[in-house]
Design a protein around this motif. Structure first.
Motif, PDB file in Angstrom:
ATOM      1  N   VAL A   1       0.868  -1.180   0.000  1.00  0.00           N
ATOM      2  CA  VAL A   1       0.000   0.000   0.000  1.00  0.00           C
ATOM      3  C   VAL A   1       0.910   1.237   0.000  1.00  0.00           C
ATOM      4  CG1 VAL A   1      -1.745   1.307   1.243  1.00  0.00           C
ATOM      5  CG2 VAL A   1      -1.848  -1.199   1.222  1.00  0.00           C
ATOM      6  N   PRO A   2       0.897   2.038  -1.074  1.00  0.00           N
ATOM      7  CA  PRO A   2       1.803   3.178  -1.134  1.00  0.00           C
ATOM      8  C   PRO A   2       1.338   4.342  -0.256  1.00  0.00           C
ATOM      9  CG  PRO A   2       0.601   2.910  -3.209  1.00  0.00           C
ATOM     10  CD  PRO A   2       0.128   1.835  -2.296  1.00  0.00           C
ATOM     11  N   GLY A   3       2.324   5.033   0.336  1.00  0.00           N
ATOM     12  CA  GLY A   3       2.032   6.229   1.101  1.00  0.00           C
ATOM     13  C   GLY A   3       1.963   6.047   2.592  1.00  0.00           C
TER      14      GLY A   3
ATOM     15  N   ILE B   1      -9.076  -0.990   7.292  1.00  0.00           N
ATOM     16  CA  ILE B   1      -9.645  -0.089   6.296  1.00  0.00           C
ATOM     17  C   ILE B   1     -11.093   0.217   6.658  1.00  0.00           C
ATOM     18  CG2 ILE B   1     -10.405  -1.966   4.758  1.00  0.00           C
ATOM     19  CD1 ILE B   1      -8.945   1.480   3.694  1.00  0.00           C
ATOM     20  N   SER B   2     -11.530   1.433   6.446  1.00  0.00           N
ATOM     21  CA  SER B   2     -12.936   1.765   6.644  1.00  0.00           C
ATOM     22  C   SER B   2     -13.768   1.004   5.620  1.00  0.00           C
ATOM     23  CB  SER B   2     -13.161   3.266   6.498  1.00  0.00           C
ATOM     24  OG  SER B   2     -12.819   3.709   5.192  1.00  0.00           O
ATOM     25  N   PRO B   3     -15.009   0.668   5.946  1.00  0.00           N
ATOM     26  CA  PRO B   3     -15.823  -0.115   5.008  1.00  0.00           C
ATOM     27  C   PRO B   3     -15.919   0.488   3.609  1.00  0.00           C
ATOM     28  CG  PRO B   3     -16.858  -0.122   7.151  1.00  0.00           C
ATOM     29  CD  PRO B   3     -15.688   0.831   7.246  1.00  0.00           C
ATOM     30  N   ASP B   4     -15.932   1.816   3.492  1.00  0.00           N
ATOM     31  CA  ASP B   4     -16.035   2.436   2.166  1.00  0.00           C
ATOM     32  C   ASP B   4     -14.705   2.501   1.434  1.00  0.00           C
ATOM     33  OD1 ASP B   4     -14.656   4.486   3.423  1.00  0.00           O
ATOM     34  OD2 ASP B   4     -16.274   5.948   3.292  1.00  0.00           O
ATOM     35  N   GLY B   5     -13.634   2.091   2.088  1.00  0.00           N
ATOM     36  CA  GLY B   5     -12.319   2.067   1.447  1.00  0.00           C
ATOM     37  C   GLY B   5     -11.602   3.399   1.430  1.00  0.00           C
ATOM     38  N   GLY B   6     -12.165   4.417   2.060  1.00  0.00           N
ATOM     39  CA  GLY B   6     -11.592   5.752   1.962  1.00  0.00           C
ATOM     40  C   GLY B   6     -10.572   6.112   3.017  1.00  0.00           C
ATOM     41  N   THR B   7     -10.544   5.374   4.132  1.00  0.00           N
ATOM     42  CA  THR B   7      -9.678   5.748   5.247  1.00  0.00           C
ATOM     43  C   THR B   7      -9.003   4.522   5.823  1.00  0.00           C
ATOM     44  OG1 THR B   7     -11.252   7.520   5.790  1.00  0.00           O
ATOM     45  CG2 THR B   7      -9.561   7.020   7.427  1.00  0.00           C
ATOM     46  N   LEU B   8      -7.698   4.600   5.997  1.00  0.00           N
ATOM     47  CA  LEU B   8      -6.935   3.503   6.578  1.00  0.00           C
ATOM     48  C   LEU B   8      -6.432   3.923   7.951  1.00  0.00           C
ATOM     49  CD1 LEU B   8      -5.772   0.639   5.886  1.00  0.00           C
ATOM     50  CD2 LEU B   8      -3.637   1.823   5.292  1.00  0.00           C
ATOM     51  N   TYR B   9      -6.747   3.107   8.964  1.00  0.00           N
ATOM     52  CA  TYR B   9      -6.228   3.292  10.320  1.00  0.00           C
ATOM     53  C   TYR B   9      -5.126   2.260  10.518  1.00  0.00           C
ATOM     54  CZ  TYR B   9     -10.428   6.083  11.031  1.00  0.00           C
ATOM     55  OH  TYR B   9     -11.424   7.041  10.919  1.00  0.00           O
ATOM     56  N   PHE B  10      -3.985   2.677  11.034  1.00  0.00           N
ATOM     57  CA  PHE B  10      -2.851   1.775  11.142  1.00  0.00           C
ATOM     58  C   PHE B  10      -1.975   2.203  12.317  1.00  0.00           C
ATOM     59  CE2 PHE B  10      -1.876   5.255   8.352  1.00  0.00           C
ATOM     60  CZ  PHE B  10      -0.598   5.661   8.716  1.00  0.00           C
ATOM     61  N   VAL B  11      -1.028   1.350  12.662  1.00  0.00           N
ATOM     62  CA  VAL B  11      -0.159   1.610  13.800  1.00  0.00           C
ATOM     63  C   VAL B  11       1.225   2.029  13.332  1.00  0.00           C
ATOM     64  CG1 VAL B  11       0.956   0.593  15.830  1.00  0.00           C
ATOM     65  CG2 VAL B  11      -1.410   0.019  15.286  1.00  0.00           C
ATOM     66  N   ASP B  12       1.731   3.100  13.929  1.00  0.00           N
ATOM     67  CA  ASP B  12       3.130   3.490  13.796  1.00  0.00           C
ATOM     68  C   ASP B  12       3.875   2.951  15.012  1.00  0.00           C
ATOM     69  OD1 ASP B  12       3.229   4.914  11.385  1.00  0.00           O
ATOM     70  OD2 ASP B  12       2.527   6.755  12.335  1.00  0.00           O
ATOM     71  N   GLY B  13       4.732   1.974  14.797  1.00  0.00           N
ATOM     72  CA  GLY B  13       5.535   1.423  15.877  1.00  0.00           C
ATOM     73  C   GLY B  13       6.983   1.844  15.726  1.00  0.00           C
TER      74      GLY B  13
ATOM     75  N   HIS C   1      -7.412   7.697   1.281  1.00  0.00           N
ATOM     76  CA  HIS C   1      -7.219   7.088  -0.028  1.00  0.00           C
ATOM     77  C   HIS C   1      -7.370   8.168  -1.099  1.00  0.00           C
ATOM     78  CE1 HIS C   1      -8.167   3.251  -2.603  1.00  0.00           C
ATOM     79  NE2 HIS C   1      -7.094   3.907  -3.001  1.00  0.00           N
ATOM     80  N   GLU C   2      -6.319   8.344  -1.875  1.00  0.00           N
ATOM     81  CA  GLU C   2      -6.342   9.310  -2.970  1.00  0.00           C
ATOM     82  C   GLU C   2      -5.810   8.652  -4.232  1.00  0.00           C
ATOM     83  OE1 GLU C   2      -4.406  12.960  -2.024  1.00  0.00           O
ATOM     84  OE2 GLU C   2      -5.617  13.324  -0.209  1.00  0.00           O
ATOM     85  N   GLY C   3      -6.703   8.381  -5.174  1.00  0.00           N
ATOM     86  CA  GLY C   3      -6.294   7.734  -6.415  1.00  0.00           C
ATOM     87  C   GLY C   3      -5.771   6.336  -6.176  1.00  0.00           C
ATOM     88  N   ASP C   4      -4.507   6.091  -6.548  1.00  0.00           N
ATOM     89  CA  ASP C   4      -3.922   4.757  -6.420  1.00  0.00           C
ATOM     90  C   ASP C   4      -3.027   4.626  -5.195  1.00  0.00           C
ATOM     91  OD1 ASP C   4      -1.826   6.364  -7.171  1.00  0.00           O
ATOM     92  OD2 ASP C   4      -1.194   5.131  -8.884  1.00  0.00           O
TER      93      ASP C   4
END
Length: 293
Positions: A139-141, A156-168, A186-189
């Motif tokens: 996943v880029p970015g 990932i949010s159900p609509d695919g627009g927002t990714l929640y993730f952990v910075d370790g 999510h912006e483009g690709d």
């Protein structure tokens, strides 16, 4: 989670190192009645559960303390019973492969250490269909492209627009010095880290290690796991937090009192009336569920 990080370290060969908005009043109901989930035909550790948006699949991985951790799927019989189908085709490579999530367009996200030593990246995506992934790629970015910084856990949010993730952040050893939850859009690709991420998550990332995010369809209800920053280290606790608008920060997290023991990795069902998670029962991780009206 700590077992997962130890495994990731071993497999990836790390080298080192505003004003608050008013808190939303909870109108989401209280979870009760913990019950075990049965996966027919499967008897090993089952961790990091995720229910597909259409409700037909349970995704999970085996023990994340093993040298090799794989992703699997099962098909729904009822809310507490699933039929084991096997490995998710195309998902598993040498090392750790875990923490599934998927949006309504069948874009599947997961964590893998397969290329960390070359790319400093661990979050992948692909297209899910009939038990297999195609077009698997990083996943880029998301990655900060720095040795010792590791993105583990994502949703990932159900609509695919927002990714929640952990910075370790690791400075050597198997336990991160820091673990906080961040947001990307999510912006483009590709994805772009949200500039207000720290503000939105400020009351989430207040203490200890925060990881295993999960978000509701509305974006107003958030779930995660926390290991408080205390000595000796206490067991992980599953929390929830709410907000009244997606433009506002999440309010103060509240422990889900019905979930006890060594429990991690909350995941809402598509109807948002069930919350799945894994629980250590006599040394084996099994999937459990709590429910609300």
């Amino acid at each position: 989670m700590l077992a997962m990080i130890s495994s990731m370290l071993m497999c990836a060969q790390f080298n080192a190192s505003a004003a608050d908005a008013p808190e939303a009043k909870s109108v989401f109901g209280v979870f009760t009645n913990p019950q075990p989930v049965t996966i027919e035909g499967y008897s090993q550790d089952a961790m990091e559960p995720f229910i597909s948006p259409d409700g037909n699949y349970l995704f999970f991985n085996d023990s994340n303390s093993l040298p090799q951790t794989n992703l699997y799927y099962a098909t729904r019989i009822d809310d507490l019973t699933f039929q084991f189908q096997g490995e998710i085709g195309g998902a598993n490579a040498t090392g750790l492969n875990a923490v599934a999530s998927m949006d309504v367009n069948d874009i599947f996200y997961f964590v893998s250490t397969r290329s960390y030593s070359q790319t400093f990246s661990t979050i992948y995506w692909g297209m899910f269909s009939n038990g297999s992934l195609s077009n698997v790629a990083i996943v880029p970015g998301i990655s900060k492209q720095k040795a010792g910084d590791v993105n583990f856990d994502q949703c990932i949010s159900p609509d695919g627009g927002t990714l929640y993730f952990v910075d370790g952040v690791f400075n050597g050893g198997s336990v991160p010095q820091h673990a906080s939850i961040a947001i990307a859009k999510h912006e483009g690709d590709h994805f772009v880290r949200f500039k207000d991420s720290a503000k939105i998550m400020r009351k989430i990332n207040t203490d200890g290690l925060n990881y295993a995010p999960d978000i509701s369809k509305s974006g107003l209800e958030f779930f995660f796991t926390r290991i408080p920053g205390k000595t000796p280290t206490p067991p992980p606790v599953i929390y929830t937090a709410t907000r009244s608008s997606i433009s506002k920060p999440f309010g103060k997290p509240r422990k889900i009192e019905a979930i006890t023991g060594f429990a991690e990795a909350p995941a809402l069902s598509p109807d948002e009336k069930s919350l799945y998670y894994h629980l250590n029962v006599n040394g084996t991780f099994v999937i459990y569920r709590v429910t609300r009206p």
